[in-house]
Design a protein around this motif. Structure first.
Motif, PDB file in Angstrom:
ATOM      1  N   ARG A  17      -9.585   8.353   5.142  1.00  0.00           N
ATOM      2  CA  ARG A  17     -10.752   7.800   5.837  1.00  0.00           C
ATOM      3  C   ARG A  17     -10.366   7.376   7.247  1.00  0.00           C
ATOM      4  O   ARG A  17      -9.263   6.930   7.496  1.00  0.00           O
ATOM      5  CB  ARG A  17     -11.329   6.652   5.025  1.00  0.00           C
ATOM      6  N   PRO A  18     -11.323   7.541   8.166  1.00  0.00           N
ATOM      7  CA  PRO A  18     -10.971   7.356   9.577  1.00  0.00           C
ATOM      8  C   PRO A  18     -10.463   5.964   9.932  1.00  0.00           C
ATOM      9  O   PRO A  18      -9.780   5.819  10.940  1.00  0.00           O
ATOM     10  CB  PRO A  18     -12.275   7.639  10.316  1.00  0.00           C
ATOM     11  N   PHE A  19     -10.762   4.932   9.134  1.00  0.00           N
ATOM     12  CA  PHE A  19     -10.274   3.628   9.572  1.00  0.00           C
ATOM     13  C   PHE A  19      -8.752   3.545   9.494  1.00  0.00           C
ATOM     14  O   PHE A  19      -8.133   2.730  10.187  1.00  0.00           O
ATOM     15  CB  PHE A  19     -10.963   2.476   8.827  1.00  0.00           C
ATOM     16  N   GLU A  78      -6.881   6.072  10.487  1.00  0.00           N
ATOM     17  CA  GLU A  78      -6.492   6.627  11.789  1.00  0.00           C
ATOM     18  C   GLU A  78      -6.742   5.622  12.897  1.00  0.00           C
ATOM     19  O   GLU A  78      -5.967   5.534  13.847  1.00  0.00           O
ATOM     20  CB  GLU A  78      -7.282   7.905  12.053  1.00  0.00           C
ATOM     21  N   ALA A  79      -7.825   4.860  12.741  1.00  0.00           N
ATOM     22  CA  ALA A  79      -8.105   3.851  13.767  1.00  0.00           C
ATOM     23  C   ALA A  79      -6.968   2.840  13.822  1.00  0.00           C
ATOM     24  O   ALA A  79      -6.515   2.463  14.901  1.00  0.00           O
ATOM     25  CB  ALA A  79      -9.429   3.164  13.464  1.00  0.00           C
ATOM     26  N   ALA A  80      -6.496   2.424  12.663  1.00  0.00           N
ATOM     27  CA  ALA A  80      -5.412   1.450  12.633  1.00  0.00           C
ATOM     28  C   ALA A  80      -4.137   2.053  13.202  1.00  0.00           C
ATOM     29  O   ALA A  80      -3.390   1.403  13.923  1.00  0.00           O
ATOM     30  CB  ALA A  80      -5.182   0.972  11.204  1.00  0.00           C
ATOM     31  N   LYS A  81      -3.919   3.328  12.888  1.00  0.00           N
ATOM     32  CA  LYS A  81      -2.724   3.993  13.409  1.00  0.00           C
ATOM     33  C   LYS A  81      -2.790   4.084  14.915  1.00  0.00           C
ATOM     34  O   LYS A  81      -1.801   3.842  15.609  1.00  0.00           O
ATOM     35  CB  LYS A  81      -2.640   5.416  12.841  1.00  0.00           C
ATOM     36  N   SER A  82      -3.962   4.442  15.415  1.00  0.00           N
ATOM     37  CA  SER A  82      -4.042   4.611  16.862  1.00  0.00           C
ATOM     38  C   SER A  82      -4.000   3.263  17.570  1.00  0.00           C
ATOM     39  O   SER A  82      -3.740   3.202  18.760  1.00  0.00           O
ATOM     40  CB  SER A  82      -5.280   5.411  17.258  1.00  0.00           C
ATOM     41  N   ALA A  83      -4.243   2.186  16.818  1.00  0.00           N
ATOM     42  CA  ALA A  83      -4.062   0.867  17.428  1.00  0.00           C
ATOM     43  C   ALA A  83      -2.584   0.485  17.439  1.00  0.00           C
ATOM     44  O   ALA A  83      -2.215  -0.522  18.026  1.00  0.00           O
ATOM     45  CB  ALA A  83      -4.873  -0.173  16.680  1.00  0.00           C
TER      46      ALA A  83
END
Ligand SMILES: Nc1ncnc2c1ncn2[C@@H]1O[C@H](COP(=O)(O)OP(=O)(O)OP(=O)(O)O)[C@@H](O)[C@H]1O
Ligand SMILES: Nc1ncnc2c1ncn2[C@@H]1O[C@H](COP(=O)(O)OP(=O)(O)OP(=O)(O)O)[C@@H](O)[C@H]1O
Ligand code: SF4
Ligand SMILES: [Mg+2]
Ligand SMILES: [Mg+2]
Lengths: 326, 332, 385
Positions: free
Chosen positions: A210-212, A214-219
């Motif tokens: 789930r994209p969240f 990836e969001a955490a990774k990109s943060a």
């Protein structure tokens, strides 16, 4: 980190949020009759076990009132060393003095039952906790890292699942003394690598994509951060559910091992049945005649095991929306 | 000639929390060979309207009244009052439907051609296998698919091809009306363009009536003769497409028209309609658009505006319809 | 515009995904998701990346925020090569440095597109006397920290607002997560920053939103939260991957306007990924049209939309439905449909569908981007003499 707080303290808000989600889930849970029954049985046993210290006091005040000085040294309600000399023959059937009778060694069955209850809980919950902690971490990591890590743990789970745990424990008991804690540790540890990892990994896989994440990774979140902060919280409900099933299986395993007398525990439901069996009261016609020797313990095992199981099934419908009927 | 006339159709979903008023007094007529578009945002009840017309409703749906008059070969029947066995005859043959996201509903283990044949045989058991095959080949030709692909499986098709196959299936019983629910959503623009052109061509060739459902006003503008704008279970405006675009009278229609950027022409400012679409669960009384409407006054909040024909073929439900050329400001 | 500072420059970016799974054998089939993409983004500017589904738009964006490792190519941020830090493993980063720097230092070669090429060359020669291992070590010495810094500068907004927020975290936790990861501020400061951002993205009053869960918000509100999360580290550059395509029409424009406003306020640049040309036009100054992993046309957006040159851009533009019933569009001149770029032949990627293809297009490799007018580049042999 130094934490300063403005307005309402954060923990209060968190608590309130938690309470609210608890309430919502409770609404759903309440509709599941079997799960409610399970919860009821568990609460009953919890109270039952907690009342144990009260039992001798109570009985003393009712039946031993007059004879206080004479027998003050005796402990007929001690589940392990108690022997009641006032009853002519043991095992004795249920009577006002011993509501569930006595065992072949002259000990009070009800006191044994009560004494064992907290120990069954401890064993079941400790083992299940260990299982779940291990299973959750492995499941989450296997899903997150994939590749070699995943293959290794999945094959390991296959092996553990094929492996006869009980047989292993029987062999093991010949080498080390299995007390309650060790048993809980071993049971918990072994099943922690078993099927639970596969189930939790499957769940974690659906979270991982789930994209969240990836969001955490990109943060900039590290692998461990993502596993602990994002993946595990999202599979935790399922882990919790498996904990319920874990309790069932741990209690049951202990009963079986105790029945064969392979566990070094002072008293437990399994041992109660073992005592009856080893004294020859479970054979042939005796089984019906001396029912109080095995029925209370047997029924307790069955009831508590199924209670946790039903509770688990009820929770499953809350945790797993696919099973929810709408 | 009028082929379909829907009068004050009402259908609510019953839920634990109350009624979801998904279709709440819809009226319109459709002529033979005419195409109508229904635009509206997600959840406003577009799919529910078509499902109510075809009576393909889930268990918790409750029909609350209205008429669906269908005119077949000079005979008018009210689909609402037909027994189910009769109704089945009108589905597919009278009115057929391209379901939302239908291309994902092709069964992956059967050949595409066979799935269409099966649908045909279901409605016409007397058809011989050879005739059915021939017919499918014709249909494939019609929707722009190579008939040789009949014997392939859905996974061998691209998204656009699957959608064509679905259209072929909808055409298989020679319906008089086709309802296409978001037929091109999730397809790329180039594929969308091809499918829409194909459908338009077929419609003209067979003189069919069409009802297009979409949330994309540009798509609807291209294919429809007239357009109904739906908001929260009701039609708020209905007129021929040019009128809807040139002189919208309902503030919501106006807002929608100006919410789309365009690739051509001036780079204009876009309007934002403030707030959220309302919940259809126990909607408040009064006009359902009132909470988001800059023109709303007390009356709008208390009294439901009537859906009236303000000029020939132009229906509006608003207490304060816009004047021609009026500009409204939705604020920030 | 035109000669503003370049924030981000991408050279020959490639990303191949294995298209088959093979145990113990070398994978031979690859999806060429991004295949030699170059562009630059200037300060405060928004570049729209458009193209059909599967052409590699998202992949391009994800490489920039470090979610995928590039197979090849260079990413230059503020004049400095940051590619070595995009790799997870030291070995891959080392390979990159050897390929892009050391080999060229030794055998001669051009690296002028990289701002710090000469600087590195000097360091390599003077400081390390050509000691390759030490040089690599020197460049990669703070690679974890560099990556974290990079992540502060580049953030991403995802397409699906329903899936891009953790359902078990409150809005406050979600938005402040990057602060938490980077250890910025104490709780009170974080609360203030989050409140300020919630205000900025239009979720007011902030207190009423901070401690809600995502399922208590509508799609538009969630996307606002996602935007706030991307903004909290004050990035220079945001990759916005179709941020409005899942939203309702009436809410969509609100989000688009918000993003424009914020770009202005925070002086940010966007890579705005979309498949909708109209949205691209509203949001961006420049456009890059992508087809099967390649940029086929790039330039000022008004210029490209007015005079599309590449046959694919033309077809794409012709296919956009016009919200005006009086306009009758031309039929787009294109055949077939997009395929997956698995080991595509070396010729022009668009060859199979191109109505204007020539003998040359079949034999020669994929055409280079060429400037056909000021601020207008096209990759097509029709424009080469
Ligand atoms: N079976 C059901 N039970 C209860 N509510 C339902 C049911 N089906 C749909 N609804 C509700 O009815 C409303 C209308 O749904 P419908 O599917 O008709 O909308 P739509 O306009 O087709 O939306 P979309 O553009 O998303 O397809 C929605 O608010 C939806 O949540
Ligand atoms: N993680 C992955 N593994 C393998 N293949 C991938 C992966 N991610 C993307 N691809 C492939 O790479 C190609 C480009 O994908 P990408 O998601 O970048 O396309 P896109 O332009 O963003 O498409 P869309 O508009 O549908 O989002 C596709 O063919 C896709 O199947
Ligand atoms: S290079 Fe040739 S094939 Fe490619 S787009 Fe141009 S004309 Fe068409
Ligand atoms: Mg629908
Ligand atoms: Mg994408």
């Amino acid at each position: 980190m130094k934490e300063e707080v403005i307005r309402e303290p954060l923990w209060k808000i968190r608590l309130r949020l938690w309470m609210r989600s608890f309430k919502q889930n409770w609404e759903l849970f309440r509709e599941k009759k079997l799960a409610l029954f399970g919860l009821g049985v568990i609460i009953f046993f919890a109270i039952f076990g907690a009342l144990y210290p009260m039992y001798p006091v109570l009985m003393k005040n009712i039946f031993w009132k007059d004879q206080e000085d004479m027998f003050s040294a005796m402990k007929p309600y001690d589940p392990i060393i108690g022997y009641d000399p006032f009853i002519p023959g043991h095992p004795s059937p249920p009577s006002p003095r011993h509501p569930l009778g006595t065992d072949p060694l002259g000990r009070d069955i009800l006191s044994q039952l009560m004494y064992s209850t907290p120990r069954e809980f401890t064993l079941g919950i400790t083992a299940a906790l260990i299982t779940v902690v291990i299973g959750t971490m492995i499941g989450a990591s296997s899903a997150y890292f994939g590749g070699v890590v995943d293959t290794f743990f999945m094959r390991l789970a296959d092996i553990v699942m094929l492996f006869p745990t009980l047989a292993l424990l029987m062999v093991l008991s010949a080498f080390i003394e299995l007390d309650l804690l060790k048993l809980a540790l071993i049971l918990g540890f072994i099943s922690g690598f078993g099927s639970i990892t596969i189930v939790l990994k499957a769940q974690a896989l659906t979270v991982k994509v789930r994209p969240f994440i990836e969001a955490a990774k990109s943060a900039g979140g590290s692998d461990m951060y993502i596993i602990f902060k994002h993946i595990i919280p999202n599979i935790l409900p399922l882990s919790f559910l498996y904990m319920m099933f874990g309790v069932t299986s741990a209690i049951f395993s202990e009963a079986v091992l105790s029945f064969f007398g392979l566990v070094n525990v002072r008293m437990s439901w399994g041992i109660m049945i073992h005592t009856a069996e080893s004294q020859g009261y479970l054979g042939g016609e005796f089984i019906g005649k001396f029912w109080w020797l095995w029925l209370p313990a047997g029924a307790s095992i069955t009831l508590l095991c199924s209670a946790f199981y039903f509770l688990g099934r009820g929770l499953e419908e809350i945790v797993n929306p696919r099973l929810r009927k709408r | 000639m009028e082929i379909l006339s829907v009068k004050d159709l009402k259908m609510y979903y019953k839920t634990k929390l109350g009624y979801v008023k998904a279709v709440d007094g819809i009226s319109f007529t459709l002529d033979e060979g005419e195409s109508m578009g229904i635009v509206g945002e997600s959840g406003c009840g577009k799919t529910s309207v078509s499902m109510t017309i075809l009576r393909l409703l889930p268990e918790n749906a409750e029909f609350m009244g209205g008429k669906v008059l269908f005119n077949l070969d000079g005979k008018t029947v009210d689909l609402v009052s037909l027994p189910e066995s009769e109704m089945r005859r009108y589905r597919w043959k009278g009115i057929s439907m391209i379901f939302q996201a239908a291309m994902n509903s092709l069964n992956p283990v059967y050949k595409v051609g066979d799935q269409i044949i099966e649908a045909m045989l279901n409605h016409n058991p007397k058809l011989s296998m050879d005739d059915a095959k021939k017919k499918v080949a014709e249909l494939f030709e019609l929707v722009g698919l190579d008939p040789r692909r009949m014997d392939q499986y859905p996974h061998q098709y691209s998204g656009g091809m699957k959608q064509r196959a679905i259209i072929a299936m909808a055409l298989s019983c020679d319906p008089k009306i086709i309802i296409a629910d978001e037929p091109t959503t999730a397809l790329d623009v180039i594929v969308q363009d091809k499918i829409l052109r194909e459908m338009k061509k077929i419609q003209e060739k067979l003189n069919m009536s069409m009802i297009y459902i979409s949330h994309d006003i540009a798509v609807i503008a291209e294919v429809s003769d007239k357009i109904a704008v739906m908001y929260a279970g009701k039609f708020v405006e209905l007129a021929d497409s040019i009128t809807i675009f040139k002189k919208p009278m309902h503030p919501y229609t106006y807002g929608l028209m100006h919410a789309f950027p365009s690739v051509t022409g001036e780079r204009k400012e876009l309007t934002t309609i403030p707030g959220e679409p309302i919940n259809l669960l126990n909607p408040p009384k009064g006009c359902r658009f009132a909470p988001r409407c800059p023109k709303a006054d007390e009356r709008c909040f208390s009294e439901d505006p009537e859906y009236v024909e303000v000029e020939k073929g132009h229906f509006v439900a608003c207490h304060h319809p816009l004047e021609v050329g009026e500009v409204i400001n939705f604020g920030e | 515009m035109g000669n503003e500072k370049t924030i981000l420059k991408i050279e020959g970016l490639r990303k191949l995904f294995p298209a088959e799974r093979r145990l113990f054998r070398k994978v031979r089939k690859f999806v060429h998701a991004v295949d030699g993409v170059s562009y630059e983004i200037r300060e405060g500017e928004s570049l729209a990346l458009v193209g059909e589904s599967g052409c590699g738009k998202t992949t391009t964006g994800k490489i920039l925020v470090g979610l995928y490792e590039p197979t090849d190519g260079t990413v230059v941020m503020d004049g400095r090569d940051v590619t070595p830090f995009l790799f997870e493993s030291y070995g891959k980063a080392e390979n990159y440095i050897r390929r892009v720097y050391i080999d060229k230092f030794k055998n001669g070669g051009n690296g002028n597109h990289i701002g710090n090429f000469e600087e590195y060359k000097k360091i390599f020669k003077d400081k390390f006397n050509g000691n390759e291992r030490e040089f690599v070590k020197y460049i990669l010495k703070d690679r974890k920290k560099e990556m974290k810094n990079l992540r502060k500068k580049v953030q991403m907004i995802f397409q699906d607002p329903y899936e891009s927020l953790n359902p078990r975290m409150t809005i406050f936790d979600t938005i402040s997560e990057p602060l938490n990861i980077h250890n910025i501020g104490n709780l009170k400061e974080r609360e203030e920053m989050v409140a300020e951002l919630l205000d900025a993205v239009g979720l007011t009053p902030p207190e009423t939103f901070m401690f809600r869960f995502p399922h208590e918000l509508s799609g538009g509100q969630r996307q606002r939260v996602a935007i706030a999360r991307a903004l909290i580290l004050k990035p220079r550059f945001i990759v916005a991957d179709e941020p409005t395509s899942m939203l309702d029409v009436s809410i969509r424009t609100g989000i688009m306007k918000l993003m424009l406003k914020l770009a202005d306020e925070y002086n940010m640049s966007y890579l705005y990924i979309t498949h909708d040309l109209a949205v691209a036009r509203y949001m961006s100054n420049r456009i890059a049209v992508m087809y099967l992993g390649k940029i086929v046309e790039m330039g000022d957006i008004e210029e490209v939309l007015k005079n599309p040159a590449h046959p694919y851009s033309k077809a794409l533009l012709d296919a956009v439905p016009v919200p005006d019933p009086e306009v009758k569009r031309e039929e787009p001149n294109i055949s077939g449909s997009v395929a997956k770029p698995i080991n595509p032949p070396a010729r022009c990627r668009f060859y199979d569908r191109c109505p204007y293809r020539m003998e040359r297009c079949k034999k020669d490799p994929h055409p280079q981007l060429r400037e056909i007018a000021p601020e207008h580049h096209v990759a097509c042999y029709l424009f080469e003499k």
